[in-house]
Design a protein around this motif. Sequence first.
Motif, short mmCIF file in Angstrom:
data_model
loop_
_atom_site.label_atom_id
_atom_site.label_comp_id
_atom_site.label_asym_id
_atom_site.label_seq_id
_atom_site.Cartn_x
_atom_site.Cartn_y
_atom_site.Cartn_z
N MET A 195 0.80 -1.22 0.00
CA MET A 195 0.00 0.00 0.00
C MET A 195 0.83 1.27 0.00
O MET A 195 0.31 2.37 -0.21
N ALA A 196 2.14 1.15 0.23
CA ALA A 196 3.01 2.32 0.14
C ALA A 196 2.96 2.93 -1.26
O ALA A 196 3.23 4.12 -1.44
N TYR A 197 2.57 2.14 -2.24
CA TYR A 197 2.53 2.60 -3.62
C TYR A 197 1.21 3.27 -3.98
O TYR A 197 1.09 3.83 -5.07
N CYS A 198 0.22 3.20 -3.09
CA CYS A 198 -1.06 3.84 -3.38
C CYS A 198 -0.91 5.35 -3.55
O CYS A 198 -1.65 5.97 -4.31
N GLU A 199 0.06 5.93 -2.86
CA GLU A 199 0.27 7.37 -2.97
C GLU A 199 0.78 7.76 -4.36
O GLU A 199 0.75 8.94 -4.71
N GLU A 200 1.22 6.78 -5.14
CA GLU A 200 1.68 7.04 -6.49
C GLU A 200 0.59 6.80 -7.53
O GLU A 200 0.83 6.95 -8.73
N LEU A 201 -0.60 6.40 -7.07
CA LEU A 201 -1.71 6.11 -7.97
C LEU A 201 -2.75 7.22 -7.92
O LEU A 201 -2.88 7.94 -6.93
N GLU A 202 -3.51 7.33 -8.99
CA GLU A 202 -4.56 8.33 -9.08
C GLU A 202 -5.85 7.69 -9.55
O GLU A 202 -5.85 6.62 -10.16
N GLY A 203 -6.97 8.35 -9.26
CA GLY A 203 -8.27 7.90 -9.74
C GLY A 203 -9.20 7.50 -8.62
O GLY A 203 -8.80 7.34 -7.46
N GLN A 204 -10.46 7.34 -8.96
CA GLN A 204 -11.48 7.00 -7.97
C GLN A 204 -11.28 5.61 -7.39
O GLN A 204 -11.82 5.31 -6.33
N GLY A 205 -10.53 4.78 -8.09
CA GLY A 205 -10.32 3.41 -7.60
C GLY A 205 -9.34 3.30 -6.46
O GLY A 205 -9.25 2.25 -5.82
N VAL A 206 -8.58 4.35 -6.17
CA VAL A 206 -7.56 4.28 -5.12
C VAL A 206 -8.18 3.99 -3.76
O VAL A 206 -7.72 3.12 -3.01
N ALA A 207 -9.22 4.72 -3.41
CA ALA A 207 -9.86 4.53 -2.10
C ALA A 207 -10.41 3.12 -1.96
O ALA A 207 -10.29 2.49 -0.90
N LEU A 208 -11.01 2.60 -3.02
CA LEU A 208 -11.57 1.25 -2.98
C LEU A 208 -10.46 0.22 -2.81
O LEU A 208 -10.60 -0.75 -2.05
N LEU A 209 -9.34 0.42 -3.51
CA LEU A 209 -8.22 -0.49 -3.38
C LEU A 209 -7.71 -0.52 -1.94
O LEU A 209 -7.41 -1.60 -1.40
N CYS A 210 -7.61 0.63 -1.32
CA CYS A 210 -7.13 0.71 0.07
C CYS A 210 -8.10 0.01 1.01
O CYS A 210 -7.68 -0.67 1.96
N GLU A 211 -9.39 0.14 0.78
CA GLU A 211 -10.39 -0.52 1.60
C GLU A 211 -10.25 -2.04 1.49
O GLU A 211 -10.32 -2.78 2.48
N ARG A 212 -10.02 -2.51 0.27
CA ARG A 212 -9.88 -3.95 0.07
C ARG A 212 -8.61 -4.47 0.72
O ARG A 212 -8.59 -5.59 1.26
N HIS A 213 -7.54 -3.68 0.67
CA HIS A 213 -6.31 -4.11 1.30
C HIS A 213 -6.52 -4.29 2.80
O HIS A 213 -6.06 -5.29 3.38
N ALA A 214 -7.22 -3.38 3.43
CA ALA A 214 -7.49 -3.48 4.86
C ALA A 214 -8.32 -4.74 5.17
O ALA A 214 -8.09 -5.43 6.16
N ALA A 215 -9.26 -5.04 4.28
CA ALA A 215 -10.12 -6.21 4.49
C ALA A 215 -9.36 -7.51 4.30
O ALA A 215 -9.60 -8.50 5.00
N LEU A 216 -8.40 -7.51 3.36
CA LEU A 216 -7.66 -8.73 3.07
C LEU A 216 -6.55 -8.95 4.10
O LEU A 216 -6.04 -10.04 4.21
#
Length: 216
Positions: A195-216
């Motif tokens: 998830m350290a790389y999420c700060e290098e990503l853009e778009g509406q999908g970033v928040a959803l990706l972070c939520e899924r990472h927390a769940a997994l």
Amino acid sequence: MTPTTPPASSTWSLIHSEREALADDLAGLTGEQWVTGSLCDGLTVREVLAHLTAGADLGFLRWMTGVLRCRFDFDRQVAMRLAEQLGATPTETLARFRQVAGSTTKPLPSTLAMLGETVVHAEDIRRPLGIGHDYPVATLTTLATYYQCSDLPVRSKKRVAGLRLTATDGPFAAGDGPQLSGTTLALVMAMAGRMAYCEELEGQGVALLCERHAAL
């Protein structure tokens, strides 16, 4: 992008090249650098390197024997194999890794999964040390395409299901849904759960990706 499976021989060539590049990058590390924390929780960069060595020296039968010995505790199995390859000193750890750099032994059924292990763990080591590496875009594109369609060895497919992934530095593009864009390396590492790389990503999908990472 339509998923394609490259020949195993071609994939092994990419793996060997990345292993050799990593070994060269680590040749001059100080003792303090070797004990730097990696992007793998609880492991130093030296321990991650030993883990890579174990993966390159462990065939499926030995892997399964270890799984049975550890009573299907996969974390215990990883720790056991890591300890076998750590060596007495960082110099020995690196020497053991160099010895298996050209190996085609694998515990995983997919050679592409082994490419993922090589690239992701190399970045687990390099990023905390501040070591840059120019990964070939073609190598990263091959891996991104695989991760977007597979949950082996990490739940990458599940993380990005229903998202539109677009690389800003190469041809990789896949999926439908909220946008997730960035360099191919950032997409690969995010799919692998870094998830350290999420700060290098853009778009509406970033928040959803972070939520899924927390769940997994």
